[in-house]
Every structure is written in C-alpha cells, then in structure tokens.
Enzyme design. Structure first.
Site, short mmCIF file in Angstrom:
data_model
loop_
_atom_site.label_atom_id
_atom_site.label_comp_id
_atom_site.label_asym_id
_atom_site.label_seq_id
_atom_site.Cartn_x
_atom_site.Cartn_y
_atom_site.Cartn_z
N ASP A 101 -6.18 0.39 0.54
CA ASP A 101 -6.16 0.25 1.99
C ASP A 101 -7.49 -0.38 2.42
OD1 ASP A 101 -8.19 2.23 2.16
OD2 ASP A 101 -6.64 3.71 1.84
N LYS A 160 0.82 -1.21 0.00
CA LYS A 160 0.00 0.00 0.00
C LYS A 160 0.86 1.26 0.00
CE LYS A 160 -2.25 3.38 2.15
NZ LYS A 160 -1.72 4.41 3.06
#
Length: 203
Positions: free
Chosen positions: A123, A105
């Site tokens: 996320d 991420k």
DNA sequence: AACTCGGGGCA
DNA sequence: TGCCCAGAGTT
C-alpha cells in the site's frame, strides 16, 4: 517492533477479510472496524449480503466514505462469488482481481492472510517506507513486492509488512518524516542522502 | 499520469 | 481549516 504489529482489521474468515479489506480502501482501519460488526451480523456470507439492497448496504457502511462505490462493488463481487465460486472466496489472484473493487493490494492481503500464499501487499505506506529505506527501488508496486520478498526472510514477511505500515503512519510520514526519532535514520537511503545534500545538518 | 470517489479523524 | 486514511477504476 510496534506493540500492536498485527492486522488491525477485525475478521473471522476469508469472506469477512475480503469485505473488510475492500472497505478499508482509503479509509482507516478503525472506521472499518466500527461498521463491520453490524454488517457481518446481517450479512455473514455472500448469499446473505445479496439479500441487502444497495441502499441498505450503503446505510451500514456510509460512515467510512466512498460508500457508493464500495456498496456497489461489494454487491457485484458477492454476486460473482455466488455464481462463479460456489459462495467461496477464491484463493488465487485472477479470481480475486476480477472482483470489482478488488485490485492488486486487496488481493494480496487475502492471499497472504487467508490462504497463506506468498504475497506482500504494497500500500502507500509500505511503498513509501520501503523505498525510502532502500528495501526496494521505487519503480512500481509489483517491483516493490518482489524486492521485499527477496530482501526479507519469508517467515518475517507478515511482521515486516505490519512494521512498515505502522512505521509509515507513526514516524515515516509522507510529508514530514520524523527522522529525529527514527531508529533507522542512519541506515536510511533517503535520510543519509538528504544529510549529504544539506551538508550534515539534519537533526 | 491524472482524476474521481468521500466522510471521518485528528492536529 | 487542512491533511490524511492498509485503493481501485476510468479516461
């Protein structure tokens, strides 16, 4: 579109973006923005960051939580930046993900925002909301990334990404989604599915 | 897949 | 109080 649909982290260059994003893991953007001005004033570069002891660094960031891991990771990452990347933030995935504390991420955030590479950072919010809406198919984050990149025109990736996050935070909560005020409820896979199950009773 | 790190924000 | 926060690493 929500009023402040933009990156909520404050940064001025790829290094600051990397550090701010590392700090943002399991912390609010607000709390991160509270500590970064003082941090970047003292340590605007990886070289300067390495002049701090871990204790000094922890002291600067401890109000955001998880500060021991983050302090250790940031120093180790800066060491790699200096020794292997000439003090620069690498603009490619392998270089970023080898940095301790940097996963899929965080790497995507840096790739997309600092290097204009094709990446959408998934996320928990983006994952949950896009899968509920049916923009992706709830396998894993990499699959979700690809689904989003296929289903959304590239010039809208950034906006869509921010929209998904804000929508997840403000409306499409993990436990109690506010479907009653959600403008997308009627075309939401999760909502319409739930409505079918409960016999058309959902508010 | 489950667990740990973890203080602060907010209802 | 209880739940959550623009996750990552280890087991």
């Amino acid at each position: 579109m929500y009023p402040d649909a933009r990156c909520a982290l404050n940064f001025r260059n790829p290094f600051e973006l990397l550090i701010a994003t590392m700090l943002a893991a399991q912390a609010t953007d607000k709390s991160v923005n509270r500590v970064t001005p003082a941090l970047f004033a003292k340590a605007p570069t990886p070289e300067a960051m390495l002049l701090l002891t871990q204790e000094e660094l922890e002291d600067l960031i401890k109000s955001i939580g998880l500060y021991r891991n983050k302090g250790r990771n940031i120093l180790a990452a800066c060491r790699i930046l200096v020794e292997k990347h000439g003090g620069q933030v690498p603009g490619y995935r392998e270089g970023l993900e080898k940095l301790p504390g940097v996963g899929r991420k965080t790497a995507n955030v840096v790739l997309a925002e600092a290097f204009q590479e094709p990446a959408i950072a998934v996320d928990t919010h983006v994952f949950r909301v896009s899968n509920r809406l049916g923009l992706a198919q709830a396998k894993d984050v990499v699959k979700t990334e690809q689904d989003l990149m296929n289903n959304i025109p590239r010039d809208l990736w950034a906006k869509a990404h921010h929209w998904l996050i804000f929508h997840g935070r403000q409306v499409c909560h993990a436990r109690k989604p506010a479907c009653g005020v959600c403008r997308l409820a009627e075309c939401c896979r999760e909502y319409t599915g739930l409505k079918r199950e409960t016999g058309e009773e959902t508010e």
